[in-house]
Design a protein around this motif. Structure first.
Motif, PDB file in Angstrom:
ATOM      1  N   LEU A 195     -15.446   1.275  -1.663  1.00  0.00           N
ATOM      2  CA  LEU A 195     -15.192   0.093  -2.493  1.00  0.00           C
ATOM      3  C   LEU A 195     -13.775  -0.416  -2.244  1.00  0.00           C
ATOM      4  CD1 LEU A 195     -16.691   1.254  -5.914  1.00  0.00           C
ATOM      5  CD2 LEU A 195     -17.764  -0.240  -4.220  1.00  0.00           C
ATOM      6  N   TYR A 196     -13.610  -1.723  -2.322  1.00  0.00           N
ATOM      7  CA  TYR A 196     -12.255  -2.272  -2.219  1.00  0.00           C
ATOM      8  C   TYR A 196     -12.147  -3.509  -3.105  1.00  0.00           C
ATOM      9  CZ  TYR A 196     -14.038  -5.972   0.851  1.00  0.00           C
ATOM     10  OH  TYR A 196     -14.728  -7.026   1.365  1.00  0.00           O
ATOM     11  N   LYS A 197     -10.903  -3.869  -3.411  1.00  0.00           N
ATOM     12  CA  LYS A 197     -10.637  -5.013  -4.270  1.00  0.00           C
ATOM     13  C   LYS A 197      -9.308  -5.636  -3.860  1.00  0.00           C
ATOM     14  CE  LYS A 197     -10.959  -6.094  -9.224  1.00  0.00           C
ATOM     15  NZ  LYS A 197     -11.237  -5.495 -10.544  1.00  0.00           N
ATOM     16  N   ASP A 198      -9.278  -6.982  -3.744  1.00  0.00           N
ATOM     17  CA  ASP A 198      -8.076  -7.691  -3.321  1.00  0.00           C
ATOM     18  C   ASP A 198      -7.320  -8.244  -4.525  1.00  0.00           C
ATOM     19  OD1 ASP A 198      -9.839  -8.993  -0.483  1.00  0.00           O
ATOM     20  OD2 ASP A 198      -8.500  -7.268  -0.572  1.00  0.00           O
ATOM     21  N   TYR A 199      -6.011  -8.138  -4.472  1.00  0.00           N
ATOM     22  CA  TYR A 199      -5.143  -8.633  -5.541  1.00  0.00           C
ATOM     23  C   TYR A 199      -4.080  -9.559  -4.958  1.00  0.00           C
ATOM     24  CZ  TYR A 199      -6.990  -5.175  -8.855  1.00  0.00           C
ATOM     25  OH  TYR A 199      -7.800  -4.438  -9.681  1.00  0.00           O
ATOM     26  N   THR A 200      -3.582 -10.475  -5.796  1.00  0.00           N
ATOM     27  CA  THR A 200      -2.459 -11.339  -5.426  1.00  0.00           C
ATOM     28  C   THR A 200      -1.401 -11.262  -6.514  1.00  0.00           C
ATOM     29  OG1 THR A 200      -3.903 -12.891  -4.250  1.00  0.00           O
ATOM     30  CG2 THR A 200      -1.728 -13.685  -4.882  1.00  0.00           C
ATOM     31  N   ILE A 201      -0.181 -10.892  -6.109  1.00  0.00           N
ATOM     32  CA  ILE A 201       0.937 -10.780  -7.050  1.00  0.00           C
ATOM     33  C   ILE A 201       1.762 -12.061  -6.987  1.00  0.00           C
ATOM     34  CG2 ILE A 201       2.940  -9.410  -7.743  1.00  0.00           C
ATOM     35  CD1 ILE A 201       1.788  -7.226  -5.758  1.00  0.00           C
TER      36      ILE A 201
END
Length: 465
Positions: A109-115
């Protein structure tokens, strides 16, 4: 008989499986492609003691830092779900002046984030007579335009400050803004100067908003309506002219600047190409009239002979309702090398020569009519474009510091005097953000002030040249 029953059972099973998959996909799209309870979640994010707000549905992490915080080289503190890892290098300081993207992985599983990190401005707001100023914390400027005939010698700015910040002259003090005024901003024993430039439109300036509708009240495109409303609210000499009125011999001798903002279609209307109309507008320009062409109207430079035949914008595209999309990135421009050009004066920039125009998360149609340089048209780069079109390329996309990739803002002709045409052609120049395809209203565009100020600067620049 058994084969027949088996075939029916097999087909029914396949149909049920497809229905299940469609439902699962629909649920995934409704959640924006994220599993909000994923084992690849970021549990907490901390920057110099300030906790970030994490939206697990969109993958956005927003951090608001106190005024004066240096975010150019920081190692964040991140807590992930048990067993998860990320591709962020936490051994090296990270520059958070622009959004930072990373991926969290846990098994398969993976998940993308933007800071996105914002540093509070020392000046929350600066208003005179209820009119808000544009505050640029990079160039340390405060810029605003007041209505014509405003007496600049005795004005009282109302200033709202961030906690712990003081300013001199103080809020409510009477100030002469005939010339630029220096305001001293102090916090934690450190002071910095902000320069306030308060102006008024060129006295007696007549700006005509050109449109395809018979009257301004009959304009139907919301982007064009919003732009024209702004013009009439800020320029007392604003007037509306239709293409049909030009076709029928309208007197343009009293007009200083004609602004055509066309957002309704990628192809220009046939009336614009009528020889009577093009002759009238060419004559207007020859007689010291000025043109501002924005959005799809940028293409008009070809028909009016502003550029050599066939040298108009070569990359024209965009969506139309009900299509469109929401982007997680802010869209901006690079005008590196032209930081001191009057068109860009006072814009809020995130670094020298770079400004955002369209905020992340806003609905957009991306109406674009620019010049794409490297592969098309035989231009090669910015210099090749200048040589072939006779214009000056003032801006490109935000990544393009050399201005060799796109031409998004230009002026004509490329001479020291009489620069009487300005073109603004990128999709980020968006006056109105429609509701999305589900009818959900778009969030407000926090960078609309840059669009307004750049347009105002362009009109004043044309009138003064």
């Amino acid at each position: 008989m058994k084969k027949f029953i088996y075939k029916i059972w097999t087909q029914a099973s396949l149909i049920l499986a497809l229905l299940f998959m469609a439902t699962a996909c629909e649920d995934s799209f409704e959640n924006g492609g994220f599993d909000v309870n994923s084992s690849s979640n970021v549990i907490s994010f901390n920057l110099k003691g300030t906790a970030g707000e994490i939206d697990q549905k969109t993958g956005k992490i927003n951090v608001t830092m106190s005024y004066g915080s240096d975010i150019t080289a920081v190692i964040p503190e991140i807590v992930l779900e048990a067993g998860a890892t990320s591709n962020l290098d936490l051994t090296t300081p990270i520059n958070f002046t622009t959004p930072v993207k990373f991926r969290v992985i846990n098994g398969n599983l993976y998940k993308d984030y933007t800071i996105t990190v914002a540093v509070l401005s020392p000046i929350k707001s600066f208003k005179i007579n209820g009119v808000p100023a544009v505050i640029n914390d990079v160039s340390k400027t405060i810029t605003m335009t007041l209505p014509e005939n405003t007496n600049l010698t005795a004005l009282k700015p109302v200033i709202e400050l961030t906690d712990g910040v003081s300013i001199s002259p103080t809020s409510g003090a009477t100030v002469d803004f005939t010339n630029p005024v220096t305001f001293l901003v102090t916090s934690n024993g450190k002071s910095v100067n902000y320069t306030a430039n308060v102006g008024v439109p060129v006295t007696g300036l007549v700006v005509a908003f050109l449109g395809t509708a018979a009257t301004r009240a009959e304009i139907t495109n919301m982007d064009e309506i919003t732009a024209s409303n702004w013009l009439f609210e800020n320029f007392t000499g604003a007037k509306y002219i239709s293409f049909d009125s030009v076709l029928n011999g309208a007197d343009l001798s009293d007009v200083d600047v004609i602004w055509w903002h066309f957002d309704s279609a990628a192809n220009l209307p046939s009336v614009a190409y009528n020889p009577v109309v093009t002759t009238a507008l060419k004559s207007f320009r020859t007689n010291k009239g000025n043109l501002l062409l924005t959005s799809f109207a940028s293409q008009y430079v070809d028909a009016l002979g502003i550029v050599p035949s066939g040298k108009g914008p070569n990359n024209v595209f965009g969506d139309f309702l009900p299509n469109g999309f929401v982007d997680g990135n802010s869209w901006g421009m690079s005008f590196v090398g032209h930081e001191n050009h009057p068109i860009f004066e006072g814009l809020v920039t995130y670094e020298a020569g770079k400004a955002n125009l369209l905020q992340s998360g806003t609905f957009r149609l991306n109406h674009t009519a620019w010049w794409f340089l490297p592969e098309w048209g035989g231009y090669g780069n910015g210099e090749g474009w200048r040589n072939q079109t006779g214009g000056t390329n003032l801006a490109s996309e935000a990544w393009d510091n050399a201005l060799d990739g796109r031409v998004t803002i230009a002026e004509f002709p490329n001479t020291g005097t009489d620069k009487n045409v300005v073109v603004i052609s990128m999709g980020a120049y968006d006056w109105y953000n429609e509701a999305n395809s589900s009818g959900v209203p778009s969030q407000a565009n926090e960078f609309i002030g840059n669009i307004k100020l750049m347009t105002q600067n362009s009109i004043n620049y044309l009138a003064e040249n």
